[in-house]
Design a protein around this motif. Structure first.
Motif, PDB file in Angstrom:
ATOM      1  N   THR A   1      18.387  44.062  35.971  1.00 24.49           N
ATOM      2  CA  THR A   1      18.269  44.141  37.427  1.00 24.49           C
ATOM      3  C   THR A   1      19.385  43.355  38.109  1.00 24.49           C
ATOM      4  OG1 THR A   1      15.870  44.436  37.367  1.00 24.49           O
ATOM      5  CG2 THR A   1      16.807  43.542  39.404  1.00 24.49           C
ATOM      6  N   MET A   2      20.064  44.007  39.003  1.00 27.19           N
ATOM      7  CA  MET A   2      21.159  43.381  39.740  1.00 27.19           C
ATOM      8  C   MET A   2      20.610  42.575  40.922  1.00 27.19           C
ATOM      9  SD  MET A   2      23.721  44.425  38.004  1.00 27.19           S
ATOM     10  CE  MET A   2      25.093  43.957  39.058  1.00 27.19           C
ATOM     11  N   ASN A   3      21.325  41.508  41.278  1.00 24.03           N
ATOM     12  CA  ASN A   3      20.948  40.686  42.427  1.00 24.03           C
ATOM     13  C   ASN A   3      21.490  41.340  43.699  1.00 24.03           C
ATOM     14  OD1 ASN A   3      20.163  38.672  44.151  1.00 24.03           O
ATOM     15  ND2 ASN A   3      21.380  37.056  43.206  1.00 24.03           N
ATOM     16  N   THR A   4      20.890  42.471  44.036  1.00 26.58           N
ATOM     17  CA  THR A   4      21.415  43.305  45.109  1.00 26.58           C
ATOM     18  C   THR A   4      21.509  42.598  46.456  1.00 26.58           C
ATOM     19  OG1 THR A   4      20.498  45.211  43.956  1.00 26.58           O
ATOM     20  CG2 THR A   4      21.229  45.565  46.214  1.00 26.58           C
ATOM     21  N   PRO A   5      20.484  41.839  46.895  1.00 28.21           N
ATOM     22  CA  PRO A   5      20.621  41.152  48.182  1.00 28.21           C
ATOM     23  C   PRO A   5      21.838  40.233  48.244  1.00 28.21           C
ATOM     24  CG  PRO A   5      18.337  41.121  47.471  1.00 28.21           C
ATOM     25  CD  PRO A   5      19.137  41.630  46.310  1.00 28.21           C
ATOM     26  N   ALA A   6      22.092  39.495  47.155  1.00 34.26           N
ATOM     27  CA  ALA A   6      23.238  38.578  47.130  1.00 34.26           C
ATOM     28  C   ALA A   6      24.552  39.347  47.085  1.00 34.26           C
ATOM     29  CB  ALA A   6      23.133  37.628  45.941  1.00 34.26           C
ATOM     30  N   ILE A   7      24.582  40.457  46.337  1.00 33.50           N
ATOM     31  CA  ILE A   7      25.802  41.277  46.264  1.00 33.50           C
ATOM     32  C   ILE A   7      26.110  41.879  47.634  1.00 33.50           C
ATOM     33  CG2 ILE A   7      26.796  43.381  45.276  1.00 33.50           C
ATOM     34  CD1 ILE A   7      25.220  42.707  42.701  1.00 33.50           C
ATOM     35  N   LYS A   8      25.078  42.326  48.313  1.00 34.90           N
ATOM     36  CA  LYS A   8      25.262  42.878  49.657  1.00 34.90           C
ATOM     37  C   LYS A   8      25.764  41.802  50.615  1.00 34.90           C
ATOM     38  CE  LYS A   8      22.973  45.894  53.009  1.00 34.90           C
ATOM     39  NZ  LYS A   8      21.715  46.641  53.328  1.00 34.90           N
ATOM     40  N   ALA A   9      25.211  40.592  50.496  1.00 33.34           N
ATOM     41  CA  ALA A   9      25.653  39.483  51.343  1.00 33.34           C
ATOM     42  C   ALA A   9      27.091  39.077  51.006  1.00 33.34           C
ATOM     43  CB  ALA A   9      24.717  38.288  51.172  1.00 33.34           C
ATOM     44  N   LEU A  10      27.461  39.184  49.724  1.00 31.82           N
ATOM     45  CA  LEU A  10      28.851  38.954  49.336  1.00 31.82           C
ATOM     46  C   LEU A  10      29.762  39.933  50.055  1.00 31.82           C
ATOM     47  CD1 LEU A  10      31.200  37.855  47.628  1.00 31.82           C
ATOM     48  CD2 LEU A  10      30.420  39.326  45.748  1.00 31.82           C
ATOM     49  N   GLY A  11      29.315  41.170  50.162  1.00 28.56           N
ATOM     50  CA  GLY A  11      30.089  42.171  50.893  1.00 28.56           C
ATOM     51  C   GLY A  11      30.317  41.758  52.337  1.00 28.56           C
ATOM     52  N   ALA A  12      29.302  41.141  52.944  1.00 24.87           N
ATOM     53  CA  ALA A  12      29.452  40.654  54.318  1.00 24.87           C
ATOM     54  C   ALA A  12      30.492  39.539  54.372  1.00 24.87           C
ATOM     55  CB  ALA A  12      28.110  40.154  54.845  1.00 24.87           C
ATOM     56  N   GLY A  13      30.518  38.698  53.336  1.00 20.38           N
ATOM     57  CA  GLY A  13      31.517  37.636  53.275  1.00 20.38           C
ATOM     58  C   GLY A  13      32.921  38.193  53.145  1.00 20.38           C
ATOM     59  N   VAL A  14      33.082  39.218  52.321  1.00 20.01           N
ATOM     60  CA  VAL A  14      34.390  39.848  52.140  1.00 20.01           C
ATOM     61  C   VAL A  14      34.846  40.504  53.446  1.00 20.01           C
ATOM     62  CG1 VAL A  14      35.683  41.619  50.887  1.00 20.01           C
ATOM     63  CG2 VAL A  14      34.038  40.184  49.666  1.00 20.01           C
ATOM     64  N   LYS A  15      33.921  41.121  54.158  1.00 14.67           N
ATOM     65  CA  LYS A  15      34.253  41.716  55.455  1.00 14.67           C
ATOM     66  C   LYS A  15      34.784  40.655  56.409  1.00 14.67           C
ATOM     67  CE  LYS A  15      30.996  45.614  55.480  1.00 14.67           C
ATOM     68  NZ  LYS A  15      29.775  46.176  56.123  1.00 14.67           N
ATOM     69  N   TYR A  16      34.157  39.479  56.388  1.00 11.24           N
ATOM     70  CA  TYR A  16      34.604  38.378  57.244  1.00 11.24           C
ATOM     71  C   TYR A  16      36.035  37.989  56.891  1.00 11.24           C
ATOM     72  CZ  TYR A  16      34.918  33.656  59.184  1.00 11.24           C
ATOM     73  OH  TYR A  16      35.332  32.527  59.863  1.00 11.24           O
ATOM     74  N   VAL A  17      36.292  37.828  55.603  1.00 14.73           N
ATOM     75  CA  VAL A  17      37.635  37.452  55.140  1.00 14.73           C
ATOM     76  C   VAL A  17      38.669  38.490  55.560  1.00 14.73           C
ATOM     77  CG1 VAL A  17      39.066  37.140  53.075  1.00 14.73           C
ATOM     78  CG2 VAL A  17      36.810  36.058  53.206  1.00 14.73           C
ATOM     79  N   MET A  18      38.318  39.759  55.405  1.00 20.34           N
ATOM     80  CA  MET A  18      39.248  40.830  55.750  1.00 20.34           C
ATOM     81  C   MET A  18      39.456  40.923  57.263  1.00 20.34           C
ATOM     82  SD  MET A  18      37.949  43.652  52.965  1.00 20.34           S
ATOM     83  CE  MET A  18      39.140  44.919  53.398  1.00 20.34           C
ATOM     84  N   LYS A  19      38.420  40.629  58.018  1.00 17.68           N
ATOM     85  CA  LYS A  19      38.526  40.684  59.478  1.00 17.68           C
ATOM     86  C   LYS A  19      39.489  39.623  59.996  1.00 17.68           C
ATOM     87  CE  LYS A  19      35.807  40.129  63.733  1.00 17.68           C
ATOM     88  NZ  LYS A  19      34.447  39.853  64.289  1.00 17.68           N
TER      89      LYS A  19
END
Length: 374
Positions: free
Chosen positions: A244-262
């Protein structure tokens, strides 16, 4: 409030979008990715794929499906090293690498450690000299977690390509503050931490694998695919996504990457570097303070005060500033920079630190140095 300068370990503050994503994903979703055809399960799959796409865009990776998620960079490095060396062979590592590299390399029993100079810099020509006929992997950290020194990864990548040897790059200290280009760096594998410069939650990280067919998985098991077979799937990312993947944390990581890219990797890196350089400048004007590393570094400053042990300085800062002292899980790096006897105090700046933080930390260290000299 205590001053936080331990961003090399993890970013304490995250963008609000990361907290919001983690909260919403945990409270309102909860589907298990790939474990069912219902909407919640499929939404979880989509969240993982979306974050893969973001990482691929950030690192200039052509095939996003070749990005796999792990619970940290350590797991990613172990997967890359032990998976490559499963059939034997020789591995080249460096003095500046973390124990996440050195310990699995040691398990292989056939490795060469390339020495660094006193500033913690590894010369590319020394890496090439260490290459042998049976060398199957070259590993190098992008920047030291001890003193911040940036390594010549472009040159090392070219050497690896020249000798047709896979190149594994550890970007735990640089992802989010220095541009990473998998193609230009000739990186066959990239291990990254999610909870540092990428602003994700703790327990996130991952590995990019250019040629997954050449890498054996460290863990096998349920993937939600090919369930009728007892053999591990060979397609990506399922080959490395067992359990089982830690999907909530992976999704939140995506939000962090979006911040960095922004805001821009260059903008973030420039801000952090400005703070660390100002702090270094202040330390250089103090008696009895020694700074390690060189000018070409990330925003990590390693120092010692007089003949005090790093842990002694840490105790004097306790309750005032959250820094790290000791050996930072990188004992050979301390051998290189000359701090094997006592380690070093490490202050590492992040995007949410300010000039006021530099001033406070400067004052704390100055008082310690003044008391020692007096």
């Amino acid at each position: 409030m205590m001053l936080y300068l331990d961003n090399a370990a993890t970013t304490l503050k995250k963008p609000l979008s990361v907290y919001a994503t983690l909260f919403k994903s945990t409270l309102f979703s909860g589907g298990n990715a790939g474990r069912g055809g219902h909407k919640m399960s499929m939404d979880a799959v989509r969240a993982i794929v979306d974050t893969q796409d973001l990482i691929a865009q950030l690192f200039n990776i052509k095939k996003a499906e070749n990005v796999v998620f792990t619970q940290n960079a350590t797991y990613a490095l172990n997967t890359a090293i032990l998976g490559t060396m499963s059939n034997g062979g020789h591995i080249v590592v460096t003095e500046m690498d973390h124990n996440s590299v050195l310990r699995p390399a040691c398990l292989s029993g056939n490795y060469t450690v390339v020495r660094a100079d006193k500033s913690g810099y590894v010369h590319a020509e020394d890496v090439e000299k260490a290459v042998r006929k049976d060398t199957k992997l070259i590993v190098c950290t992008h920047a030291s977690n001890v003193c911040g020194t940036i390594q010549p990864v472009y040159a090392i990548g070219r050497i690896a390509k020249k000798h047709k040897i896979p190149f594994l790059m550890d970007v735990a200290q640089t992802a989010g503050s220095i541009k990473i280009d998998a193609e230009k760096m000739n990186a066959d594998m990239i291990a990254f931490s999610g909870h540092k410069g990428l602003m994700g939650p703790l327990g996130t990280g991952g590995l990019y694998v250019k040629s997954p067919e050449e890498l054996a998985p460290l863990v096998t098991g349920g993937t939600g695919s090919n369930s009728e077979s007892v053999s591990q799937p060979e397609f990506m990312p399922d080959k490395f996504h067992s359990g089982t993947m830690n999907t909530p944390a992976i999704k939140a990581l995506g939000a962090g990457v979006k911040y960095v890219m922004k805001y821009g990797v260059d903008v973030i890196g420039k801000h952090e570097k400005m703070l660390s350089e100002k702090f270094k400048e202040n330390l250089m004007n103090m008696d009895n303070v020694t700074i390690y590393g060189n000018d070409n570094s990330v925003a990590t400053v390693a120092f010692n005060v007089a003949n005090l042990g790093s842990e002694e300085v840490f105790e004097m800062l306790k309750g005032k500033a959250a820094v790290r002292a000791g050996y930072h899980c990188a004992p050979l790096a301390h051998r290189a920079i000359g701090t094997s006897d006592r380690g070093a105090v490490r202050a590492s700046f992040g995007v949410f630190n300010s000039k006021n933080d530099v001033a406070k930390m400067t004052d704390y260290v100055y008082k310690i140095s003044k008391n020692v000299s007096g």
